[in-house]
Design an enzyme around this catalytic site. Structure first.
Site, PDB file in Angstrom:
ATOM      1  N   HIS A 147     -15.160 -10.263   0.213  1.00 29.81           N
ATOM      2  CA  HIS A 147     -14.660 -10.992   0.590  1.00 29.81           C
ATOM      3  C   HIS A 147     -14.900 -12.214   0.422  1.00 29.81           C
ATOM      4  CE1 HIS A 147     -12.709 -13.560   3.432  1.00 29.81           C
ATOM      5  NE2 HIS A 147     -11.777 -13.254   3.756  1.00 29.81           N
ATOM      6  N   GLY A 158       9.241 -43.724 -16.618  1.00 20.29           N
ATOM      7  CA  GLY A 158       7.718 -44.714 -15.295  1.00 20.29           C
ATOM      8  C   GLY A 158       7.810 -43.861 -14.671  1.00 20.29           C
ATOM      9  N   THR A 159       7.277 -42.801 -14.250  1.00 19.28           N
ATOM     10  CA  THR A 159       7.897 -42.437 -12.804  1.00 19.28           C
ATOM     11  C   THR A 159       6.729 -42.535 -11.929  1.00 19.28           C
ATOM     12  OG1 THR A 159       6.453 -40.019 -13.076  1.00 19.28           O
ATOM     13  CG2 THR A 159       9.065 -40.393 -13.434  1.00 19.28           C
ATOM     14  N   ASN A 160       5.445 -43.533 -12.188  1.00 17.37           N
ATOM     15  CA  ASN A 160       4.847 -44.210 -11.285  1.00 17.37           C
ATOM     16  C   ASN A 160       5.564 -45.451 -10.651  1.00 17.37           C
ATOM     17  OD1 ASN A 160       3.055 -42.826 -12.185  1.00 17.37           O
ATOM     18  ND2 ASN A 160       1.970 -43.798 -13.162  1.00 17.37           N
ATOM     19  N   ASP A 161       5.484 -46.456 -11.420  1.00 17.00           N
ATOM     20  CA  ASP A 161       7.066 -46.728 -10.717  1.00 17.00           C
ATOM     21  C   ASP A 161       8.186 -46.658  -9.814  1.00 17.00           C
ATOM     22  OD1 ASP A 161       4.452 -48.833 -11.062  1.00 17.00           O
ATOM     23  OD2 ASP A 161       5.731 -50.451 -12.386  1.00 17.00           O
ATOM     24  N   ARG A 190      -1.262 -48.007 -23.848  1.00 20.88           N
ATOM     25  CA  ARG A 190      -1.060 -49.296 -23.004  1.00 20.88           C
ATOM     26  C   ARG A 190      -1.954 -50.042 -24.104  1.00 20.88           C
ATOM     27  NH1 ARG A 190      -2.339 -45.207 -19.240  1.00 20.88           N
ATOM     28  NH2 ARG A 190      -0.474 -45.282 -17.175  1.00 20.88           N
ATOM     29  N   ARG A 232      -3.033   2.884   8.576  1.00 24.17           N
ATOM     30  CA  ARG A 232      -3.314   1.495   7.754  1.00 24.17           C
ATOM     31  C   ARG A 232      -2.177   0.571   7.630  1.00 24.17           C
ATOM     32  NH1 ARG A 232      -6.695   3.799   2.521  1.00 24.17           N
ATOM     33  NH2 ARG A 232      -7.773   2.021   2.852  1.00 24.17           N
ATOM     34  N   GLU A 267      12.041 -47.779 -15.314  1.00 23.58           N
ATOM     35  CA  GLU A 267      10.974 -46.853 -14.042  1.00 23.58           C
ATOM     36  C   GLU A 267      10.683 -48.336 -13.069  1.00 23.58           C
ATOM     37  OE1 GLU A 267       6.847 -49.214 -15.027  1.00 23.58           O
ATOM     38  OE2 GLU A 267       7.503 -50.014 -16.793  1.00 23.58           O
ATOM     39  N   TYR A 287      10.368 -35.155 -24.640  1.00 27.58           N
ATOM     40  CA  TYR A 287       9.332 -34.433 -24.447  1.00 27.58           C
ATOM     41  C   TYR A 287       8.536 -34.759 -22.267  1.00 27.58           C
ATOM     42  CZ  TYR A 287       8.092 -39.649 -25.061  1.00 27.58           C
ATOM     43  OH  TYR A 287       9.015 -40.864 -24.668  1.00 27.58           O
ATOM     44  N   CYS A 294       6.376 -40.302 -18.735  1.00 30.04           N
ATOM     45  CA  CYS A 294       5.140 -41.212 -19.303  1.00 30.04           C
ATOM     46  C   CYS A 294       4.191 -41.500 -18.312  1.00 30.04           C
ATOM     47  CB  CYS A 294       4.794 -42.047 -20.537  1.00 30.04           C
ATOM     48  SG  CYS A 294       5.827 -43.826 -19.628  1.00 30.04           S
ATOM     49  N   MET A 299      -5.709  -7.017   7.624  1.00 28.83           N
ATOM     50  CA  MET A 299      -4.990  -6.172   9.299  1.00 28.83           C
ATOM     51  C   MET A 299      -5.765  -5.050   9.104  1.00 28.83           C
ATOM     52  SD  MET A 299      -1.370  -6.920   8.325  1.00 28.83           S
ATOM     53  CE  MET A 299      -0.940  -5.906   7.197  1.00 28.83           C
ATOM     54  N   LYS A 345       0.784  -1.165  -0.070  1.00 31.60           N
ATOM     55  CA  LYS A 345      -0.127  -0.146  -0.143  1.00 31.60           C
ATOM     56  C   LYS A 345       1.187   1.099  -0.159  1.00 31.60           C
ATOM     57  CE  LYS A 345      -4.231  -0.119   2.279  1.00 31.60           C
ATOM     58  NZ  LYS A 345      -4.757  -0.865   3.298  1.00 31.60           N
ATOM     59  N   ARG A 359       3.022 -49.769 -25.859  1.00 35.33           N
ATOM     60  CA  ARG A 359       3.416 -50.352 -24.407  1.00 35.33           C
ATOM     61  C   ARG A 359       3.356 -51.693 -24.914  1.00 35.33           C
ATOM     62  NH1 ARG A 359       3.455 -48.933 -18.821  1.00 35.33           N
ATOM     63  NH2 ARG A 359       1.230 -49.860 -18.670  1.00 35.33           N
ATOM     64  N   GLY A 401      -7.897  -7.670   4.063  1.00 35.10           N
ATOM     65  CA  GLY A 401      -8.945  -7.294   4.882  1.00 35.10           C
ATOM     66  C   GLY A 401      -7.599  -8.128   6.097  1.00 35.10           C
ATOM     67  N   ARG A 451      -2.934  -1.543  -7.115  1.00 34.51           N
ATOM     68  CA  ARG A 451      -2.533  -2.921  -6.417  1.00 34.51           C
ATOM     69  C   ARG A 451      -3.204  -3.414  -7.439  1.00 34.51           C
ATOM     70  NH1 ARG A 451      -5.713  -5.144  -1.367  1.00 34.51           N
ATOM     71  NH2 ARG A 451      -7.821  -5.453  -2.157  1.00 34.51           N
ATOM     72  N   SER A 470      12.008 -43.954 -21.584  1.00 41.14           N
ATOM     73  CA  SER A 470      10.359 -43.426 -20.916  1.00 41.14           C
ATOM     74  C   SER A 470      10.518 -43.792 -19.733  1.00 41.14           C
ATOM     75  CB  SER A 470       9.551 -43.212 -22.139  1.00 41.14           C
ATOM     76  OG  SER A 470       7.675 -43.128 -21.005  1.00 41.14           O
TER      77      SER A 470
END
Lengths: 881, 881
Positions: free
Chosen positions: B454, B766-769, B560, B95, B745, B852, B832, B106, B26, B616, B104, B338, B764
């Site tokens: 608000h 396989g970040t889940n496994d 898959r 203020r 993976e 990618y 993937c 303070m 402010k 795959r 709101g 602002r 590729s």
């Protein structure tokens, strides 16, 4: 390299052990002995390079042919004999000799140079027609089978035919006419194959040389190399040596001697000899030889020379030697020497003795003993009082006890072993063709043969139990029957062989731990003196702790507290604790477990007398302490006395609640400890109380508390706080010093080890789980379903649960050590997975700088040796580089 | 630092936006406006550093007190007014203003400096007693509540009391006497607390300053900072500014304006104002304000100035601004500016417009749009034709649709959300105390308030749907009842709010995808122009492939094949294949699956029209295609028509055979493909045939075949051979070019990526496994059992299955990329796993050089934005370093 200048032939005087890659073991050994001035016949060696060349081109090189002729000329000159002519005809042996010992695998032709003309010259020279005819029929038979490939049976049948018509049935008991007839009959055997025994001695010689070269690629030689991991490209040398004759009458003999006892290691000659015989008679086991000490009386001069030669050779090679010799008319000739094979126990004794004799250094002593030797010695023995089960007694050829199903052929052994069956190979006798089958069996029993027979030698080399020459049994391997003391046993019947006592038993028998271990203990102390890596033990009960200590453990690297939960007096309380509705109820049951854990830990600390004890907090998922769902359902269908259905239903509900798809990767380890902290608090409290109690008894306990399955530094941070707070509440004055550390068993833990080390005083690699997660192999599922097939197909070199996978798991460990020590330079790091008892893995652990390996109590001796060898190898490596 | 030389107070002319950390938003904004020459009252700002100092010591520093007095002196001089005295009394506002917007949160005190004396002077000066009394009662109420902590209800009750006795019930409608009575009544309120309203203006000032400082640590401010991740140590500045009065009659007003429409983004002013009011009246929603364009007629001069100020401010800040203003007797004053909050859709529109207007660069445009904005826009809408379910209509305050259970209080919302419930917070209106409860809810419905209330502001900031000011409903939050169109709803009843149309519905309603996407498509094309990382899609069916393409995927990163096995027409054949006794029988069933797979793949290649398609090969364990054991057992107990018990028993046997302890780590992926190679052979054959078919139609397919779960180079080596051989058998002339690659993976695969790359054309992740194995977390088991608790306790920063764990999994990925590219410099590498759609993870993928990311079709827009932002950020990073 200019092939024209390459030396193709070495006269025996020229070579030595340093040329073993070119001259083979036999050639180099002969050369070495000649250089030492020992009595060795003259001769020369064609190098292994010529073998490779021959196998490549399929024929003898013109240049080589000429050089062999020149070498023969030098041999004639040296011996004063002439090849293929009288009056003193030169006969030679043509023998193979690879750089690496391949006993009995390749071919030999003796008496080369003998033909009708030279035989008569020999008669004239020696006045002994029997000797000349005997030598001739040996040459014809060996040349026929070895060089021309005529089946041995045809010569055996011819021998029987001639003998039947003329009296005694074995060649060495025939009269002259019969022997003469046998030689002629052998000529017929050749002609039946459209062949003629060559009268030209050089034809004999060159054909024999080619046969030796070819034998390098025989099926059995290839098989032997495959099993023993010998390079196929090495090739064999050919040794052409002047014949000396052990079959020249009663003052001649041939024999084999070890400079020490290959079975016990005792420092005395051990060997056998046959009077009036040629070399192959001893090895083949056709006639039963006599103890070598018999020579002392019968041919004292030759014996004295032999004893002296043994002594000199042993000191020269600094090892126990195996020596072939011939006595020709009272004069000793040494025909071969090599480092003698021996039983593991003997090997240990010999190594220790030689160390004491100053023959070898501590490092040499340690490096000479392989982990397999220790394993071999640690073989258990059959307990006393089971004589009723004995089916035969034979020669104790290779110590140890093995139980398995009888199998009568090597092919069948190979087949059945693939199904994971444990087998005892039972044979009349074994030959080189049996090596693969022996590799597939756990122990051996033979009807024939002595302590130096094929079966005995190979068994000792393989470190497998063998009983040989059990003449009281009858082995009909064609019919598949073993008859012994009135029993008729067939394939699949279970027997036990005890190669330490020479007995075989029906069925499985009770065995006991090795009793005398003075040698082992002495040797392992030698090992410890060079090791950097300590050996600790994984032990879960006070009994195991005691055994670990007896085997030389320097600490307890892993005490699993959950095993203590499974006792009969405890499992009920544990289950009630798990089924608790809230942490308050859970605490009440934990309070009842507390005194039990206190008493376990007290025993640990007492037994280890101040050595480190790493206690791991609860690790497995809670459902492991509950019965299987199926079992509860069954019990629900008809509750036993005192079992309430309501209770069972509650249990079933808990089991369903705790059920997981992949429990290995589930709610266990420190995850449990964080969510249900009251469990860990109870365990820490018990550890503190036990430590205080032992301390009050005057032993300063060395306490290390280990948190399992940490993967994130915040887990360690939170639990470290809980542990310290709980410990202080029991020991407010801080009288007990203790460490808090963690298993490194989740791949992520290795990758963030620097952060975890901020809250850990020690690391211990849990390589079982680390291997499971790094590979993504659930051990329970994978071993049977694909790992074995992966190994068979060569996708995996070995089972990663046996030996650390260096490329993957090993790399992670290395990262873990480096990062951990980056944060704390002196971080204590060990390993407590099963790999801690595996020699290859132990060497790796040394390399990456661990402080200790923790192995199961029984593996500790092997681990101590492996630790010492690793230290020496790495010192050698750093000296070399 | 020498505290003595530190500047504690900045006059408004001295500062600017560059000092925002010291002056707060402010203060810096006011200073900036003054520098621009815009009409801003005079004043000064006490720095945030003083707040920190105050909170540390608990009292105002002597030095500061003196400097404030000096600053007040300068203010008096600048304004020609005197503080606490007539004839022209100086009144000020006090203020708060933190460096980061905390709307709101303070406190504010207006009209400071007013006492009995100065009030009379104001009357004399303005001739307006009503104005003076109104200002006085405002000061007394704000000072009482804010500075002294007297409950607001007491002032409310006092107002009611006075009004009841005297006529109209709200202060702005009271007559002079009543107002005067109210001021006296307020004095009573003070005295009831043993307090006295301070007549000393400096006491008023310093107490107000302290109150602002203290408000930094109020509960609601702390909560707001916690939710929004704002540093507690920042502190707030205090702005002391000459009062200008919007309550000086009909030619005075106060209002709020946005330079563009915060809901649609349209380029026109959007705001509200109240005539004869002070600032807090607009925000509090006590009187209903009028549209700002109404000023054009009522006070044209002030409006012209306002329009010009808006234009200048927007060009100056290069963003849409939110401006508070007051008109005092026709003259415009700007009190605050602002960057304006706005709905995601509006933000996108504004960003694109400003890009076209040349106000911002492409990079700025991309960096201004957060992934959450795209997510916000992609919110679905309620489908047409469900008007029967509408329960009310209100203001469309924040777009999107949310369905959940009604909850009437923030505390209750926090409680229920912990049980994983989806909630709609229903309130008369919201205040700063509701922020935590709003964070715990999915959407909001309020009875009162406008577009700048608000609830509306916070909902837009949170990107959650909100309907506000739905005056037709009645919210009894104490009784827990919502009455709407004759319905009575209670806690737990399900409603749907549609913040795009401003309607609420009973129950869950059908929703549809966003229809207009021109803005999104246009913006994402801008993104693509700066991205390096491509965005591909995970798609398993032709429908998904089509959606992926529509959303801008440049390839299929993961198709898959197993999902195709689950179709009704196929599952029977698949099961028969699995239950086959040998590979011959298995092949016969595979032959029946072949044409089905060919047609699936053909569709893929057709739709993607030459873009890469990664197929795959079969991954899951075979038992996943069979029914559960329990189900078979049940069916066995009473087989349905046409189901043979024998068949069921065989199935049961197969299921038991395939049962695994940890299927995640079991017999699946390439392990299956190696042991039962006929399955992969069928799939490769189908791929080849489909590719050939599509090629014959004139599309050159871009085929990539992916092997799952490789952990050892030899797996890849063996399967590469099998794939190539099979492919050639279908396409002997090699017309189709294709790649063979692997999922990375398994942790081990990262560690030996250099070796695997020898046999792989692409990787590729396989970040889940990979996450499951690196952490040792079975996702199915861990999410519910401990991961949520870990996040709550702060052990984990976030769910590693949502956002890549950079320290562990990320480090492994980095190793994998480095090793893989060491072997093949141009190795194609992507991701993937589900992380491919997560912005944080995408940025990481950019950083480590992936080619990618492959995301689910619906996540592609967000992924395209994230890819662009990553490229810009890394370019900025490299410019900076």
């Amino acid at each position: 390299m200019n092939l024209g200048t390459e030396k193709r032939i070495y006269d025996l005087g020229e070579g030595g052990m340093h040329l073993v890659h070119l001259l083979g073991g036999k050639g180099a050994g002969l050369a070495e002995m000649r250089r030492m001035g020992l009595p060795v016949p003259a001769g020369f060696t064609i190098t292994t390079a010529e073998c490779t060349r021959y196998l490549k081109h399929g024929r003898l090189d013109e240049g080589l042919v000429n050089e062999v002729r020149e070498a023969m000329g030098r041999l004639e000159a040296a011996t004063g004999k002439s090849f293929g002519r009288g009056p003193r005809p030169l006969l030679v042996s043509v023998r193979s000799g690879a750089p690496v010992s391949m006993p009995g695998m390749m071919d030999t032709v003796l008496n080369v140079g003998l033909n009708e003309e030279t035989m008569e010259a020999m008669v004239a020279l020696t006045g002994d027609r029997r000797f000349a005819l005997d030598s001739m029929r040996r040459l014809m038979q060996m040349f026929g089978t070895t060089v021309l490939g005529i089946p041995k049976e045809e010569f055996d049948r011819a021998t029987l035919r001639v003998a039947r018509n003329n009296g005694p049935g074995s060649a060495d008991m025939m009269d002259l006419d019969t022997l003469d007839g046998l030689v002629r009959e052998f000529g017929e055997v050749y002609r039946n194959h459209g062949l003629e025994f060559p009268q030209d001695p050089y034809r004999q010689l060159f054909m024999s040389i080619e046969a030796v070269f070819r034998s390098w690629n025989s099926d059995r030689a290839r098989a032997y190399r495959e099993i023993n991991g010998i390079d196929d490209g090495m090739g064999t040398a050919v040794n052409v040596v002047e014949m000396v004759f052990g079959n020249m009458g009663e003052d001649s003999a041939t024999g084999v001697v070890f400079t020490r006892d290959p079975n016990t290691g005792e420092k005395r000659l051990s060997g056998e000899y046959l009077v009036n015989a040629q070399g192959e008679d001893v090895v083949a086991g056709i006639r039963t030889p006599e103890n070598v000490y018999g020579m002392e009386r019968r041919m004292p001069g030759a014996f004295r020379d032999l004893v002296e030669a043994c002594d000199r050779l042993e000191r020269h090679y600094r090892d126990m030697m195996d020596i072939e010799f011939t006595v020709e008319r009272g004069r000793l000739y040494l025909l071969q020497t090599r480092v003698g094979k021996r039983a593991p126990r003997a090997h240990l004794r010999i190594t220790l003795d030689m160390l004491k004799e100053g023959l070898i250094s501590v490092e040499e002593a340690v490096m000479r003993v392989e982990p397999e030797h220790i394993e071999g010695i640690m073989h258990p023995r059959v307990e006393d009082g089971q004589d009723g089960s004995v089916i035969c007694s034979g020669l104790a050829a290779s110590p140890g006890v093995a139980t398995g199903e009888i199998v009568f052929s090597s092919d069948r052994a190979i087949e059945l072993s693939k199904q994971g069956r444990r087998l005892i190979l039972v044979r009349p006798e074994t030959t080189a063709d049996d090596v693969r089958g022996m590799a597939a069996s756990a122990g051996f029993l033979t009807q024939k043969g002595g302590m130096t027979s094929h079966a005995a030698v190979v068994a000792r080399a393989m470190g497998k139990p063998a009983v040989v020459g059990a003449e009281e049994i009858e082995v009909d391997h064609i019919g598949g029957v073993l008859r012994a003391r009135g029993l008729t046993l067939r394939e699949g019947d279970v027997v036990t062989v005890d190669g330490t006592t020479g007995r075989a038993y029906i069925g499985e028998v009770r065995v006991t731990e090795v009793a005398e271990r003075d040698d082992i203990d002495e040797f392992l102390r030698v090992c410890d003196s060079v090791s950097r890596l300590q050996v600790w033990a994984n032990a879960n009960t006070p009994e195991e702790v005691a055994l670990a200590k007896r085997n030389g453990a320097k600490g307890i690297g892993l005490a699993r507290t959950e095993r203590m939960f499974l006792g009969n007096d405890r499992i009920g309380v544990v289950r009630a604790m798990i089924m608790s509705r809230d942490s308050e109820e859970r605490r009440s049951y934990l309070d009842r477990l507390l005194p039990m854990q206190v008493s376990d830990f007290t025993e640990f600390f007492r037994t280890m007398e101040g050595m480190p004890v790493i206690i791991r907090l609860l690790d497995p998922p809670l459902h492991e302490f509950l019965p299987e769902k199926e079992e509860i359902l069954e019990r629900l269908s008809g509750p036993a006395d005192g079992e309430s259905a309501a209770e069972l239903k509650k249990m079933l509900e808990t089991v369903r609640d705790l059920e997981e798809f992949n429990p290995m990767l589930g709610f266990r380890g420190c995850r449990l400890g964080i969510i249900h902290r009251e469990i860990y608090e109870m365990q820490v409290r018990a550890i503190a109380r036990a430590a205080l109690r032992v301390r009050s008894e005057g032993i300063e306990p060395n306490v290390e508390i280990m948190v399992p399955l940490v993967g994130h530094e915040n887990e360690m941070k939170e639990l470290r706080e809980i542990i310290m707070k709980t410990f202080s509440s029991e020991d407010p004055e801080g009288r007990i010093r203790y460490k808090i550390g963690t298993m490194i068993e989740v791949p992520r833990a290795c990758l963030v080890a620097d952060r975890i080390a901020e809250f850990a005083d020690f690391f211990s690699f849990g390589t079982n789980d680390l291997t499971q997660m790094t590979f993504g192999y659930s051990r329970d599922d994978a071993e049977g379903k694909f790992i074995r097939q992966y190994i068979e197909r060569g996708i995996l070199r070995h089972d990663p649960f046996t030996s650390i996978d260096l490329d993957g798991v090993g790399r992670l460990m290395k990262i873990g050590v480096e990062l951990g020590r980056k944060t704390k330079r002196d971080l204590e790091i060990g390993i407590c997975g099963e790999h801690g008892g595996d020699p290859e893995s132990i060497e790796f652990c040394h390399t990456i700088g661990l402080d200790y390996v923790s192995a199961s109590p029984r593996r500790i001796p092997v681990a101590r040796l492996a630790a010492a060898r690793a230290a020496i190898r790495s010192a050698m490596g750093s000296r070399e580089s």
